[in-house]
Design a protein around this motif. Structure first.
Motif, short mmCIF file in Angstrom:
data_model
loop_
_atom_site.label_atom_id
_atom_site.label_comp_id
_atom_site.label_asym_id
_atom_site.label_seq_id
_atom_site.Cartn_x
_atom_site.Cartn_y
_atom_site.Cartn_z
N UNK A 141 0.82 -1.22 0.00
CA UNK A 141 0.00 0.00 0.00
C UNK A 141 0.85 1.26 0.00
N UNK A 142 1.88 1.31 0.84
CA UNK A 142 2.69 2.52 1.01
C UNK A 142 4.15 2.12 1.25
N UNK A 143 4.82 1.57 0.26
CA UNK A 143 6.17 1.04 0.46
C UNK A 143 7.18 2.08 0.93
N UNK A 144 6.92 3.35 0.61
CA UNK A 144 7.85 4.40 1.02
C UNK A 144 7.86 4.61 2.54
N UNK A 145 6.87 4.06 3.25
CA UNK A 145 6.79 4.23 4.70
C UNK A 145 7.44 3.08 5.48
N UNK A 146 7.90 2.06 4.78
CA UNK A 146 8.55 0.94 5.44
C UNK A 146 10.05 1.22 5.54
N UNK A 147 10.58 1.14 6.75
CA UNK A 147 12.02 1.30 6.95
C UNK A 147 12.68 -0.07 6.76
N UNK A 148 13.14 -0.30 5.53
CA UNK A 148 13.71 -1.60 5.19
C UNK A 148 14.97 -1.91 6.01
N UNK A 149 15.66 -0.87 6.47
CA UNK A 149 16.90 -1.10 7.23
C UNK A 149 16.61 -1.61 8.64
N UNK A 150 15.35 -1.52 9.08
CA UNK A 150 15.01 -1.91 10.45
C UNK A 150 14.18 -3.20 10.52
N UNK A 176 15.07 -6.38 9.95
CA UNK A 176 15.77 -7.42 10.71
C UNK A 176 15.81 -7.08 12.19
N UNK A 177 15.96 -5.81 12.51
CA UNK A 177 15.94 -5.37 13.90
C UNK A 177 14.59 -5.68 14.54
N UNK A 178 13.52 -5.48 13.77
CA UNK A 178 12.18 -5.78 14.29
C UNK A 178 12.07 -7.25 14.67
N UNK A 179 12.61 -8.10 13.82
CA UNK A 179 12.59 -9.55 14.12
C UNK A 179 13.45 -9.88 15.32
N UNK A 180 14.69 -9.41 15.31
CA UNK A 180 15.66 -9.83 16.32
C UNK A 180 15.38 -9.23 17.70
N UNK A 181 14.76 -8.06 17.74
CA UNK A 181 14.48 -7.42 19.02
C UNK A 181 13.05 -7.60 19.49
N UNK A 182 12.26 -8.34 18.70
CA UNK A 182 10.87 -8.57 19.06
C UNK A 182 10.64 -10.00 19.51
#
Length: 257
Positions: A167-176, A178-184
């Protein structure tokens, strides 16, 4: 058809001919370190818009702040207390009834709203004002969600990441991502927040330090497109089913004698 884009004279004939309306609802709350706070209301609005465009059924502006106090520890999260949310949604729905609408679909994309929308719908049904039902996009396509993702997660996981990537790919922080996975919290079964059958948590942060659940690295825009198209199809079918119902079939049953 989006109501707010039209003048009242233009809407008069449209509303006189309409029986159903679409009300999109979401939230403004944390969605991990990689997704925007707007995630839920963006998804709800996009699905509601697609269904309104396909069916010609009018849709209202989006209710974009919901019941989200369980995300309050994360900066930027906004929420309203449950009674205020229920009163607001009920009032808006009664507005629609005043203009001749007798059935409503709440296109919802936030789990924290579900029970409150059901309560509003029950009240309105009980007093015969209107027939209103809550529709949650991912609950309409559970088999596809399970097929696409090994570790789904209820919040800020791959299904929502895929949807926003579409829907809004420009709003996804692709650099984060993996961080979302590893810190969640990737696997919900690894949570220690249920003790002897009791849920000992109240806030998202009690289970996930960064607010993400599941494995968002498994998400792609292509998967998001599949989810979006499948959910839109289900929503259109629901609206068509509702439109075809006789008014008497939507009223409360009488007292058993």
């Amino acid at each position: 058809m989006y109501l707010a884009d039209h003048t009242w004279p233009a809407l008069q004939a449209e509303l006189d001919a309409a029986s159903t309306a679409i009300v999109p609802l979401g939230s403004t709350e944390q969605h991990g370190p990689h997704l925007p706070l707007a995630t839920d209301h963006l998804i709800a609005e996009a699905l509601a818009t697609a269904a309104a465009d396909e069916t010609g059924i009018p849709r209202t502006p989006t209710v974009d702040i919901g019941v989200s106090p369980h995300h309050r520890q994360f900066p930027g999260t906004l929420w309203v207390d449950p009674p205020a949310f229920r009163q607001y949604v009920e009032s808006v729905t009664r507005n629609l009834a005043y203009h001749g609408i007798d059935r409503v679909v709440y296109v919802n994309a936030h789990g924290g709203n579900v029970s409150h929308l059901r309560e509003v719908g029950r009240r309105l049904h009980e007093d015969g004002t209107i027939y209103a039902v809550e529709w949650m996009w991912d609950e309409s396509i559970p088999e596809l969600v399970d097929e696409l993702f090994e570790h789904n997660g209820p919040h800020a996981g791959p299904k929502e990441t895929a949807m926003i990537s579409h829907i809004a790919p420009e709003l996804v922080d692709e650099t984060a991502v993996s961080e979302a996975r590893d810190g969640g919290l990737v696997d919900l079964e690894e949570s220690d927040a249920v003790v002897h059958g009791a849920r000992t948590y109240y806030d998202a942060i009690d289970n996930s330090a960064n607010g993400a659940f599941g494995d968002p690295t498994d998400a792609t825009a292509e998967k998001g497109e599949r989810l979006f198209e499948a959910a839109t199809e289900q929503l259109v079918h629901l609206l068509e089913w509702l439109e075809a119902r006789e008014p008497e079939a939507l009223r409360p049953e009488p007292r058993v004698e």
